[in-house]
Design an enzyme around this catalytic site. Structure first.
Site, PDB file in Angstrom:
ATOM      1  N   GLU A 103     -41.444  24.464   3.272  1.00  6.89           N
ATOM      2  CA  GLU A 103     -41.441  24.222   4.550  1.00  6.89           C
ATOM      3  C   GLU A 103     -39.870  24.236   5.085  1.00  6.89           C
ATOM      4  O   GLU A 103     -39.162  23.920   4.346  1.00  6.89           O
ATOM      5  CB  GLU A 103     -42.043  23.013   5.026  1.00  6.89           C
ATOM      6  CG  GLU A 103     -41.661  21.713   4.398  1.00  6.89           C
ATOM      7  CD  GLU A 103     -40.537  21.079   4.657  1.00  6.89           C
ATOM      8  OE1 GLU A 103     -39.814  21.271   6.041  1.00  6.89           O
ATOM      9  OE2 GLU A 103     -39.631  20.255   4.071  1.00  6.89           O
ATOM     10  N   CYS A 130     -33.684  15.939   3.162  1.00 11.23           N
ATOM     11  CA  CYS A 130     -33.679  17.255   2.611  1.00 11.23           C
ATOM     12  C   CYS A 130     -32.241  17.783   1.862  1.00 11.23           C
ATOM     13  O   CYS A 130     -32.111  17.882   0.653  1.00 11.23           O
ATOM     14  CB  CYS A 130     -33.961  18.258   3.446  1.00 11.23           C
ATOM     15  SG  CYS A 130     -35.663  18.210   3.895  1.00 11.23           S
TER      16      CYS A 130
HETATM   17  C1  UDX Z   1     -33.104  19.946   7.332  1.00  7.64           C
HETATM   18  C2  UDX Z   1     -33.109  21.662   7.520  1.00  7.64           C
HETATM   19  O1  UDX Z   1     -32.536  21.987   8.702  1.00  7.64           O
HETATM   20  C3  UDX Z   1     -34.586  22.015   7.350  1.00  7.64           C
HETATM   21  O2  UDX Z   1     -34.757  23.266   7.694  1.00  7.64           O
HETATM   22  C4  UDX Z   1     -35.269  21.452   6.186  1.00  7.64           C
HETATM   23  O3  UDX Z   1     -36.370  21.885   5.851  1.00  7.64           O
HETATM   24  C5  UDX Z   1     -35.037  20.041   5.980  1.00  7.64           C
HETATM   25  O4  UDX Z   1     -33.743  19.677   6.213  1.00  7.64           O
HETATM   26  P1  UDX Z   1     -33.339  17.867   8.967  1.00  7.64           P
HETATM   27  O5  UDX Z   1     -33.060  16.948   7.607  1.00  7.64           O
HETATM   28  O6  UDX Z   1     -34.366  17.420   9.714  1.00  7.64           O
HETATM   29  O7  UDX Z   1     -33.659  19.396   8.334  1.00  7.64           O
HETATM   30  O8  UDX Z   1     -32.118  17.876   9.494  1.00  7.64           O
HETATM   31  P2  UDX Z   1     -30.670  18.806  10.217  1.00  7.64           P
HETATM   32  O9  UDX Z   1     -30.948  19.030  11.709  1.00  7.64           O
HETATM   33  O10 UDX Z   1     -30.894  20.138   9.432  1.00  7.64           O
HETATM   34  O11 UDX Z   1     -29.615  17.827   9.926  1.00  7.64           O
HETATM   35  C6  UDX Z   1     -29.436  17.556   8.729  1.00  7.64           C
HETATM   36  C7  UDX Z   1     -28.015  16.938   8.664  1.00  7.64           C
HETATM   37  O12 UDX Z   1     -27.138  17.657   8.738  1.00  7.64           O
HETATM   38  C8  UDX Z   1     -27.772  15.720   9.746  1.00  7.64           C
HETATM   39  O13 UDX Z   1     -27.301  14.590   9.082  1.00  7.64           O
HETATM   40  C9  UDX Z   1     -27.007  16.291  10.663  1.00  7.64           C
HETATM   41  O14 UDX Z   1     -26.271  15.318  11.613  1.00  7.64           O
HETATM   42  C10 UDX Z   1     -26.174  17.247   9.870  1.00  7.64           C
HETATM   43  N1  UDX Z   1     -25.574  18.201  10.817  1.00  7.64           N
HETATM   44  C11 UDX Z   1     -26.302  19.247  10.893  1.00  7.64           C
HETATM   45  C12 UDX Z   1     -23.901  18.099  11.037  1.00  7.64           C
HETATM   46  O15 UDX Z   1     -23.351  17.368  10.507  1.00  7.64           O
HETATM   47  N2  UDX Z   1     -23.437  19.381  11.468  1.00  7.64           N
HETATM   48  C13 UDX Z   1     -24.462  20.255  11.824  1.00  7.64           C
HETATM   49  O16 UDX Z   1     -23.732  21.363  12.554  1.00  7.64           O
HETATM   50  C14 UDX Z   1     -25.574  20.146  11.724  1.00  7.64           C
END
Ligand code: UDX
Length: 440
Positions: free
Chosen positions: A155, A267
């Site tokens: 996923e 993740c």
């Molecule tokens: C992530 C992946 O995007 C998804 O495809 C996977 O299946 C599960 O892990 P998620 O953990 O829900 O999803 O969050 P995501 O929106 O990807 O952000 C992860 C972390 O990165 C957050 O702490 C967010 O704040 C941080 N982040 C994200 C940044 O610091 N900068 C960014 O530009 C993007």
């Protein structure tokens, strides 16, 4: 319509089961936690995900979605069985696949005809083959001649937009070993209006690898922009414009270039560690991934040091903290940067007043060990009242709507730490604050 069982009604299982029911499939979600199933049967969800409660209610109403602890009946009546149980990190960084293998055993006991068994949980390369072997051995020992296929279908759901991601995925990855399994899975994912969604049909190992390689790449991308941001601060560059300039190159792309206090969530931290471990186990060190894990820890501590040096001495100072979840639109605090940062601030003698639109429940037990120095508030204004500094750690969109005049009037000090870069410097400084962000 296919009959589907989803074993494990946590975040991934619940979203997957509910969305498949929305496609018109007959779905049984299973979990061994009696309380969780009882709550789900009363329409109470164990997680917060925008739009999920309405979808659960609707599909429950139309009898396409049910919840049970009875794995036997669920397996017997289903043709496709998703395994969506947790694979937590072990001490050595590897993913613990114990629950996945246990579920494989349970499924094997009740197989009564052709089944497609799909691993949805994020599992290290090679787990699909292990699942296959376990089921084959049990069927053999029971003299059960039923056919089955194992499929890897990772996923890519983002918390907060999981439903949208499920209905409009960038791609659907299927590690399959037979034409029959491919046909069944293509039917399961005959997403309404889904024409054009690419399928990647490959072997089990490649499908398992895609998930880790993609998540680690995104973690590296964030970490890279965080480090570039740190340098921008020192040399007088503006990381926001640097990111725009980089992102316009189509080979780089604009997404995941927002610097911040470090990535968190269920993740990226877990998957980077697990991939690094797989690399070490295979004597193929993934140095970039290893360094990313370290750099992400350093980034969180950098935020503590930054606040401490700017405010001179944190002893007895109060910080009004807005946002503790690892990202907005979720109540999830797993590996949230706030866990390390707030603990670090408290260790330096600070008092913390927290407001988070969804994180209070989880935050209360996660911060229990520093509860003498930390209180939860019902809104942002209460959190910053009499505070020496305001600290934004999660980019909840509502924080942008705050009345900055009211905030300034109610605060004792004028430090404004915006570690998600949601405000513009001139706007905040015009209100009389000292503004500090990341990389600008
Ligand atoms: C992530 C992946 O995007 C998804 O495809 C996977 O299946 C599960 O892990 P998620 O953990 O829900 O999803 O969050 P995501 O929106 O990807 O952000 C992860 C972390 O990165 C957050 O702490 C967010 O704040 C941080 N982040 C994200 C940044 O610091 N900068 C960014 O530009 C993007």
């Amino acid at each position: 319509m296919r009959k589907i069982a989803v074993i494990g009604s946590g975040y991934v299982g619940l979203v997957t089961g509910t969305c498949l029911a929305e496609f018109g499939m007959q779905v049984t979600c299973v979990d061994r936690n009696i309380d969780k199933i009882a709550a789900l049967n009363q329409g109470k969800l164990p997680i917060y995900e925008p739009g999920l409660d309405q979808l659960v209610e609707k599909n429950n109403h139309y009898k396409r979605l049910e919840f049970t602890t009875d794995i036997k009946t669920a397996v017997e009546k289903s043709e496709v069985i998703f395994i969506a149980v947790g694979t937590p990190a072990k001490d050595d960084g590897g993913a613990d696949v114990k629950s996945v293998l246990q579920v494989a055993e349970d499924i094997a006991k009740y197989i009564n005809g052709y089944k497609v068994i799909v691993t949805k949980s994020t599992v290290p390369v090679g787990t699909g083959q292990k699942v296959k072997q376990i089921i084959r051995d049990i069927l053999f020992s029971k003299n059960n001649h039923s056919n089955f296929d194992v499929v890897s279908n990772p996923e890519f759901l983002r918390e907060g937009s999981a439903i949208q991601d499920f209905f409009k995925p960038d791609r659907i990855v299927l590690g399959v070993e037979s034409k029959m399994a491919e046909k069944v899975m293509r039917e399961v994912y005959s997403v309404p209006d889904g024409h054009g969604i690419p399928f990647i049909i490959t072997n089990l190992e490649t499908a398992e690898m895609i998930k880790y390689a993609a998540n680690a790449f995104l973690a590296i991308k964030i970490t890279y922009i965080n480090e570039v941001a740190n340098l921008c601060e020192k040399v007088g560059a503006d990381v926001k414009i640097v990111a725009v300039g980089m992102g316009m190159d189509h080979r780089i792309g604009p997404k995941f270039l927002q610097p911040g206090p470090g990535y968190g969530g269920s993740c990226f931290p877990k998957d980077t560690k697990a991939l690094a471990k797989t690399g070490r186990d295979n004597s193929v060190p993934l140095t970039l991934v290893e360094q990313t894990i370290i750099a992400n820890e350093i980034q969180k501590h950098r935020m503590i040091e930054k606040i401490n040096s700017i405010m001179d001495n944190l002893k007895g100072k109060t910080l009004g903290v807005l946002g503790i979840t690892f990202k907005p639109e979720t109540d999830d605090m797993r590996e949230a940067p706030s866990l390390v940062i707030l603990e670090g601030l408290v260790q330096k003698g600070a008092y913390i007043k927290v407001y988070d639109p969804a994180g209070e429940k989880e935050g209360k037990w996660r911060f229990n060990h520093i509860k003498d120095h930390l209180v939860f508030c019902h809104n942002a204004y209460d959190a910053i009242k009499e505070a020496d500094a305001i600290l934004i750690l999660t980019d909840w969109p509502q924080f942008k709507q705050l009345n900055l005049n009211d905030i300034k009037n109610q605060m004792r000090g004028n430090y404004f730490f915006d570690f998600r870069n949601i405000f513009e410097r001139h706007v905040i400084e015009a209100k009389g604050f000292q503004y500090y962000c990341v990389g600008r």
